[in-house]
Design a protein around this motif. Structure first.
Motif, mmCIF file in Angstrom:
data_model
loop_
_atom_site.group_PDB
_atom_site.id
_atom_site.type_symbol
_atom_site.label_atom_id
_atom_site.label_comp_id
_atom_site.label_asym_id
_atom_site.label_seq_id
_atom_site.Cartn_x
_atom_site.Cartn_y
_atom_site.Cartn_z
ATOM 1 N N PRO A 39 0.862 -1.274 0.035
ATOM 2 C CA PRO A 39 -0.080 -0.078 0.063
ATOM 3 C C PRO A 39 0.999 1.247 0.095
ATOM 4 C CG PRO A 39 -0.190 -1.129 1.914
ATOM 5 C CD PRO A 39 0.775 -2.087 1.145
ATOM 6 N N LEU A 40 0.665 2.254 -0.819
ATOM 7 C CA LEU A 40 1.300 3.551 -0.881
ATOM 8 C C LEU A 40 0.594 4.881 -0.352
ATOM 9 C CD1 LEU A 40 2.647 3.215 -4.681
ATOM 10 C CD2 LEU A 40 3.843 2.660 -2.585
ATOM 11 N N ARG A 41 -0.979 4.603 -0.792
ATOM 12 C CA ARG A 41 -1.556 5.709 -0.202
ATOM 13 C C ARG A 41 -2.888 5.637 -0.255
ATOM 14 N NH1 ARG A 41 -3.888 10.931 -2.477
ATOM 15 N NH2 ARG A 41 -3.884 10.015 -4.133
ATOM 16 N N GLU A 42 -3.651 6.207 0.855
ATOM 17 C CA GLU A 42 -5.157 5.926 0.977
ATOM 18 C C GLU A 42 -5.714 7.101 1.488
ATOM 19 O OE1 GLU A 42 -6.044 2.407 3.090
ATOM 20 O OE2 GLU A 42 -5.720 3.263 4.846
ATOM 21 N N GLU A 43 -6.900 7.360 1.007
ATOM 22 C CA GLU A 43 -7.896 8.171 1.714
ATOM 23 C C GLU A 43 -8.832 7.732 2.641
ATOM 24 O OE1 GLU A 43 -8.293 11.125 -2.316
ATOM 25 O OE2 GLU A 43 -9.820 9.724 -1.786
ATOM 26 N N ARG A 44 -8.706 8.383 3.808
ATOM 27 C CA ARG A 44 -9.600 7.973 4.828
ATOM 28 C C ARG A 44 -10.867 9.068 5.236
ATOM 29 N NH1 ARG A 44 -4.932 6.028 9.030
ATOM 30 N NH2 ARG A 44 -4.446 4.217 7.841
#
Length: 97
Positions: A39-44
């Motif tokens: 995983p590199l980036r995620e929006e929460r």
């Protein structure tokens, strides 16, 4: 108040696939494939409520005293009592005349 809304979110991941070929033929089998996901980036989604000052209102009460000159004719009434006979008059202070 309870609300049900749909919010789009994005997630990025790095996918590494390792494929092992058997012999001189380029035949791959399920057992010869390895997948690694990083995983590199995620929006929460975060729902918050915070007060924001939009305007400031101040209320003052000012008192102005002034004197006005007026001219008016005032009337005065005076009570005139005429006694006949033997009359007793009692005043507010208790005196009798």
């Amino acid at each position: 108040e309870k609300k049900n809304i749909i919010v789009p979110v994005t997630r990025e991941e790095l996918v590494i696939e390792k494929v092992v070929f058997e012999g001189d033929t380029q035949n791959k089998t399920e057992s010869s494939t390895e997948t690694i996901r990083i995983p590199l980036r995620e929006e929460r989604v975060k729902v918050t409520k915070e007060p924001v000052i939009l305007e400031d209102v101040q209320i003052h009460r000012n008192r102005h005293d002034e004197k006005k000159h007026i001219e008016e004719i005032l009337r005065r009434e005076q009570l005139s009592i005429k006694n006949r006979g033997n009359v007793k008059i009692r005043y507010k202070d208790g005196k009798v005349h």
